[in-house]
Design a protein around this motif. Sequence first.
Motif, PDB file in Angstrom:
ATOM      1  N   ALA A  98       0.830  -1.203   0.000  1.00  0.00           N
ATOM      2  CA  ALA A  98       0.000   0.000   0.000  1.00  0.00           C
ATOM      3  C   ALA A  98       0.868   1.259   0.000  1.00  0.00           C
ATOM      4  N   GLU A  99       1.919   1.259   0.782  1.00  0.00           N
ATOM      5  CA  GLU A  99       2.814   2.417   0.835  1.00  0.00           C
ATOM      6  C   GLU A  99       3.444   2.669  -0.540  1.00  0.00           C
ATOM      7  N   LEU A 100       3.936   1.628  -1.175  1.00  0.00           N
ATOM      8  CA  LEU A 100       4.536   1.768  -2.503  1.00  0.00           C
ATOM      9  C   LEU A 100       3.490   2.174  -3.539  1.00  0.00           C
ATOM     10  N   PHE A 101       2.301   1.611  -3.423  1.00  0.00           N
ATOM     11  CA  PHE A 101       1.208   1.916  -4.345  1.00  0.00           C
ATOM     12  C   PHE A 101       0.844   3.397  -4.273  1.00  0.00           C
ATOM     13  N   VAL A 102       0.695   3.918  -3.074  1.00  0.00           N
ATOM     14  CA  VAL A 102       0.335   5.331  -2.900  1.00  0.00           C
ATOM     15  C   VAL A 102       1.445   6.240  -3.426  1.00  0.00           C
ATOM     16  N   LYS A 103       2.687   5.892  -3.147  1.00  0.00           N
ATOM     17  CA  LYS A 103       3.808   6.699  -3.658  1.00  0.00           C
ATOM     18  C   LYS A 103       3.806   6.732  -5.183  1.00  0.00           C
ATOM     19  N   ARG A 104       3.516   5.582  -5.812  1.00  0.00           N
ATOM     20  CA  ARG A 104       3.445   5.537  -7.279  1.00  0.00           C
ATOM     21  C   ARG A 104       2.313   6.414  -7.786  1.00  0.00           C
ATOM     22  N   MET A 105       1.162   6.365  -7.132  1.00  0.00           N
ATOM     23  CA  MET A 105       0.019   7.179  -7.555  1.00  0.00           C
ATOM     24  C   MET A 105       0.334   8.671  -7.424  1.00  0.00           C
ATOM     25  N   ILE A 106       1.017   9.034  -6.355  1.00  0.00           N
ATOM     26  CA  ILE A 106       1.380  10.441  -6.151  1.00  0.00           C
ATOM     27  C   ILE A 106       2.343  10.896  -7.239  1.00  0.00           C
ATOM     28  N   ARG A 107       3.322  10.055  -7.582  1.00  0.00           N
ATOM     29  CA  ARG A 107       4.272  10.407  -8.647  1.00  0.00           C
ATOM     30  C   ARG A 107       3.554  10.570  -9.973  1.00  0.00           C
ATOM     31  N   LYS A 108       2.622   9.662 -10.278  1.00  0.00           N
ATOM     32  CA  LYS A 108       1.860   9.755 -11.518  1.00  0.00           C
ATOM     33  C   LYS A 108       1.067  11.058 -11.559  1.00  0.00           C
ATOM     34  N   GLU A 109       0.429  11.385 -10.452  1.00  0.00           N
ATOM     35  CA  GLU A 109      -0.365  12.617 -10.371  1.00  0.00           C
ATOM     36  C   GLU A 109       0.528  13.834 -10.551  1.00  0.00           C
ATOM     37  N   SER A 110       1.669  13.803  -9.918  1.00  0.00           N
ATOM     38  CA  SER A 110       2.612  14.919 -10.007  1.00  0.00           C
ATOM     39  C   SER A 110       3.062  15.133 -11.448  1.00  0.00           C
ATOM     40  N   ARG A 111       3.346  14.058 -12.156  1.00  0.00           N
ATOM     41  CA  ARG A 111       3.750  14.160 -13.561  1.00  0.00           C
ATOM     42  C   ARG A 111       2.603  14.673 -14.415  1.00  0.00           C
ATOM     43  N   ALA A 112       1.384  14.234 -14.131  1.00  0.00           N
ATOM     44  CA  ALA A 112       0.220  14.666 -14.912  1.00  0.00           C
ATOM     45  C   ALA A 112      -0.027  16.162 -14.736  1.00  0.00           C
ATOM     46  N   ILE A 113       0.178  16.657 -13.548  1.00  0.00           N
ATOM     47  CA  ILE A 113      -0.044  18.087 -13.284  1.00  0.00           C
ATOM     48  C   ILE A 113       1.006  18.927 -13.991  1.00  0.00           C
ATOM     49  N   ARG A 114       2.256  18.470 -13.964  1.00  0.00           N
ATOM     50  CA  ARG A 114       3.343  19.243 -14.573  1.00  0.00           C
ATOM     51  C   ARG A 114       3.236  19.285 -16.091  1.00  0.00           C
TER      52      ARG A 114
END
Length: 58
Positions: A41-57
């Motif tokens: 779950a910790e790794l999953f959430v970190k991956r989702m946050i990175r994906k979101e961060s890239r999408a915003i940029r």
Amino acid sequence: MDVRISKHNRLSVFELDALREAFKRSVRENNVTEIKWAEHAELFVKRMIRKESRAIRG
């Protein structure tokens, strides 16, 4: 799966449900045992946050 966080940094009920389903699918696809769910779950959430961060940029 993209999870967008609203301008108030809150997820809607629908977004939370989609995130939960994506996590469950990830658990199945990666054959994660229940004892390893917290770590996954910790790794999953970190991956989702990175994906979101890239999408915003861009």
